[in-house]
Design an enzyme around this catalytic site. Structure first.
Site, PDB file in Angstrom:
ATOM      1  N   ASP A   1       0.869  -1.174   0.000  1.00 41.92           N
ATOM      2  CA  ASP A   1       0.000   0.000   0.000  1.00 41.92           C
ATOM      3  C   ASP A   1       0.907   1.225   0.000  1.00 41.92           C
ATOM      4  O   ASP A   1       1.702   1.409   0.913  1.00 41.92           O
ATOM      5  CB  ASP A   1      -0.904  -0.013   1.227  1.00 41.92           C
ATOM      6  CG  ASP A   1      -1.824   1.197   1.271  1.00 41.92           C
ATOM      7  OD1 ASP A   1      -1.396   2.231   1.830  1.00 41.92           O
ATOM      8  OD2 ASP A   1      -2.936   1.124   0.750  1.00 41.92           O
TER       9      ASP A   1
ATOM     10  N   ASP B   1      -1.498  17.769 -13.622  1.00 39.21           N
ATOM     11  CA  ASP B   1      -1.000  17.479 -14.966  1.00 39.21           C
ATOM     12  C   ASP B   1       0.444  17.936 -15.124  1.00 39.21           C
ATOM     13  O   ASP B   1       0.696  19.059 -15.531  1.00 39.21           O
ATOM     14  CB  ASP B   1      -1.896  18.170 -15.997  1.00 39.21           C
ATOM     15  CG  ASP B   1      -1.527  17.838 -17.427  1.00 39.21           C
ATOM     16  OD1 ASP B   1      -0.817  16.839 -17.647  1.00 39.21           O
ATOM     17  OD2 ASP B   1      -1.967  18.572 -18.328  1.00 39.21           O
TER      18      ASP B   1
ATOM     19  N   GLU C   1       6.454  16.822 -23.234  1.00 43.57           N
ATOM     20  CA  GLU C   1       5.273  16.095 -23.703  1.00 43.57           C
ATOM     21  C   GLU C   1       4.112  17.034 -23.990  1.00 43.57           C
ATOM     22  O   GLU C   1       3.247  16.728 -24.803  1.00 43.57           O
ATOM     23  CB  GLU C   1       4.855  15.044 -22.680  1.00 43.57           C
ATOM     24  CG  GLU C   1       5.849  13.926 -22.497  1.00 43.57           C
ATOM     25  CD  GLU C   1       6.058  13.098 -23.757  1.00 43.57           C
ATOM     26  OE1 GLU C   1       5.330  12.117 -23.981  1.00 43.57           O
ATOM     27  OE2 GLU C   1       6.977  13.440 -24.530  1.00 43.57           O
ATOM     28  N   GLU C   2       4.080  18.178 -23.312  1.00 47.12           N
ATOM     29  CA  GLU C   2       2.998  19.127 -23.553  1.00 47.12           C
ATOM     30  C   GLU C   2       3.074  19.746 -24.949  1.00 47.12           C
ATOM     31  O   GLU C   2       2.140  20.401 -25.397  1.00 47.12           O
ATOM     32  CB  GLU C   2       3.002  20.231 -22.485  1.00 47.12           C
ATOM     33  CG  GLU C   2       2.659  19.743 -21.079  1.00 47.12           C
ATOM     34  CD  GLU C   2       1.201  19.342 -20.922  1.00 47.12           C
ATOM     35  OE1 GLU C   2       0.443  19.388 -21.912  1.00 47.12           O
ATOM     36  OE2 GLU C   2       0.818  18.966 -19.796  1.00 47.12           O
TER      37      GLU C   2
ATOM     38  N   ASP D   1      -1.175   9.474 -16.400  1.00 45.22           N
ATOM     39  CA  ASP D   1      -1.332  10.887 -16.748  1.00 45.22           C
ATOM     40  C   ASP D   1      -2.550  11.457 -16.034  1.00 45.22           C
ATOM     41  O   ASP D   1      -3.678  11.030 -16.285  1.00 45.22           O
ATOM     42  CB  ASP D   1      -1.502  11.001 -18.269  1.00 45.22           C
ATOM     43  CG  ASP D   1      -1.290  12.409 -18.787  1.00 45.22           C
ATOM     44  OD1 ASP D   1      -1.107  13.324 -17.966  1.00 45.22           O
ATOM     45  OD2 ASP D   1      -1.302  12.596 -20.015  1.00 45.22           O
TER      46      ASP D   1
ATOM     47  N   HIS E   1      -4.304  22.898 -17.287  1.00 47.00           N
ATOM     48  CA  HIS E   1      -3.400  23.804 -18.020  1.00 47.00           C
ATOM     49  C   HIS E   1      -3.540  25.256 -17.577  1.00 47.00           C
ATOM     50  O   HIS E   1      -3.575  26.171 -18.401  1.00 47.00           O
ATOM     51  CB  HIS E   1      -3.642  23.695 -19.533  1.00 47.00           C
ATOM     52  CG  HIS E   1      -3.056  22.459 -20.142  1.00 47.00           C
ATOM     53  ND1 HIS E   1      -3.155  22.161 -21.486  1.00 47.00           N
ATOM     54  CD2 HIS E   1      -2.352  21.433 -19.589  1.00 47.00           C
ATOM     55  CE1 HIS E   1      -2.530  21.014 -21.729  1.00 47.00           C
ATOM     56  NE2 HIS E   1      -2.042  20.558 -20.587  1.00 47.00           N
TER      57      HIS E   1
ATOM     58  N   ASP F   1      -4.630   8.279  -4.304  1.00 50.15           N
ATOM     59  CA  ASP F   1      -4.237   7.156  -3.460  1.00 50.15           C
ATOM     60  C   ASP F   1      -4.588   5.825  -4.124  1.00 50.15           C
ATOM     61  O   ASP F   1      -3.758   4.920  -4.242  1.00 50.15           O
ATOM     62  CB  ASP F   1      -4.944   7.282  -2.105  1.00 50.15           C
ATOM     63  CG  ASP F   1      -4.448   6.267  -1.085  1.00 50.15           C
ATOM     64  OD1 ASP F   1      -3.379   5.656  -1.300  1.00 50.15           O
ATOM     65  OD2 ASP F   1      -5.126   6.090  -0.055  1.00 50.15           O
TER      66      ASP F   1
END
Length: 315
Positions: free
Chosen positions: A41, A135, A169-170, A198, A285, A300
């Site tokens: 966990d 993000d 990556e953006e 993501d 964004h 979680d």
């Protein structure tokens, strides 16, 4: 989640990928299934502490962690230091985009069959407009804590384990594409699975599971079923997130996502207690994508799901 337009959707047939992943999963039903029960966990407090550190890095570097900005390189260095201390073999891979140097961070756990690799990754960069805590600090921190849990357990997986954090990556999967192109067909053939994570803590979250490969999808949907959590096939990110270059190269892919853009129907929104047209993440964004923009329960649960998948698939 990359800002690239939705029309860039992966278009290759997934038959070969599915067959390979089906063998992978079937091989995990014996000893692997037993070992998967030992997946730890993951302490949500540790993941949240990572997010607070990423926010502090953004605060100290103009408010963001974007490609070409000091906050991104500081984020890479911060994660690398933790992974090095835990015993990983780390590598920073450089590339250039838009006249600026970009960085991927790759961490290999010693041991396991190098001919059969299970890989998990997330993009570490934010947009220029904000710190990028959901993000994609959320995916990055979750993958980090699972990697550190592997080290803490001194896991002896049958398959080799690799973790990665992508840059730029953006701008459209720039870092992950560079990695795949540099890896070459021989090394790509050793990847049994690439799992992508993501935006794992969106407010009003949906539990979206990548449906690119049925066998890998089942690893996650079975886990959520034990938690009585309904899942949805993840289609919004097709061709728009870090797994796309791997899928296009023939690697079986899977992963998780909690939503970024507006719901498209009231039926979909009803499942999450919202309204049609309402965003899963109102700070997507933007400058308010801070630690306050995180659903702790979703983060979680999703982090524990990553640990479950890594323990099972590497066995």
């Amino acid at each position: 989640m990359s800002r690239i337009a939705p029309w860039r959707r992966a278009a290759l047939a997934a038959g070969t990928c599915t067959a390979v992943a089906s063998l992978l999963i079937s091989g995990a039903t014996g000893a692997g299934a037993a070992n998967s029960a030992a997946a730890p966990d993951i302490d949500i407090a540790a993941v949240k502490a990572d997010l607070a550190e990423l926010q502090s890095i953004a605060d100290a570097n103009g408010g963001n962690r974007a490609h070409g900005q000091a906050g991104y390189k500081a984020s890479v260095d911060h994660l690398k230091k933790k992974l090095d201390a835990a015993g990983f073999t780390t590598k920073i891979q450089e590339f250039t985009h838009g006249g600026a140097t970009g960085y991927n961070l790759v961490a290999d756990w010693p041991g396991g069959d190098a001919e059969n690799v299970v890989m998990a990754g997330a993009h570490l960069d934010s947009v220029d407009e904000g710190p990028g805590i959901n993000d994609n600090g959320s995916g990055s921190a979750a993958v980090l804590e699972v990697a550190l849990a592997v080290a803490k357990a001194d896991l002896k997986p049958e398959k080799h384990l690799r973790f990665a954090w992508w840059g730029a990556e953006e701008y459209g999967m720039v870092g992950s594409t560079h990695y795949v192109n540099e890896l070459g067909s021989g090394e790509l053939g050793k990847l049994d699975a690439y799992l992508n994570f993501d935006m794992l803590g969106s407010p009003n979250p949906g539990y979206f599971v990548y449906d690119d490969d049925p066998a890998l999808e089942k690893v996650f949907t079975d886990y959520y079923a034990t938690k009585n959590i309904a899942t949805e096939p993840e289609t919004e990110g097709d061709g728009r997130s870090d797994h796309a270059p791997f899928k296009e190269a023939g690697v079986p892919v899977g992963g998780l996502f909690t939503g970024a853009e507006a719901t498209k129907s009231q039926a979909q929104a009803d499942k999450w207690g919202g309204k049609a047209g309402e965003s899963f993440d109102p700070c997507y964004h933007s400058s308010c994508d801070s630690p306050k923009n995180i659903d702790d329960k979703a983060l979680d649960t999703n982090t524990d799901a990553i640990a479950h998948a890594i323990w099972q698939l590497s066995s």
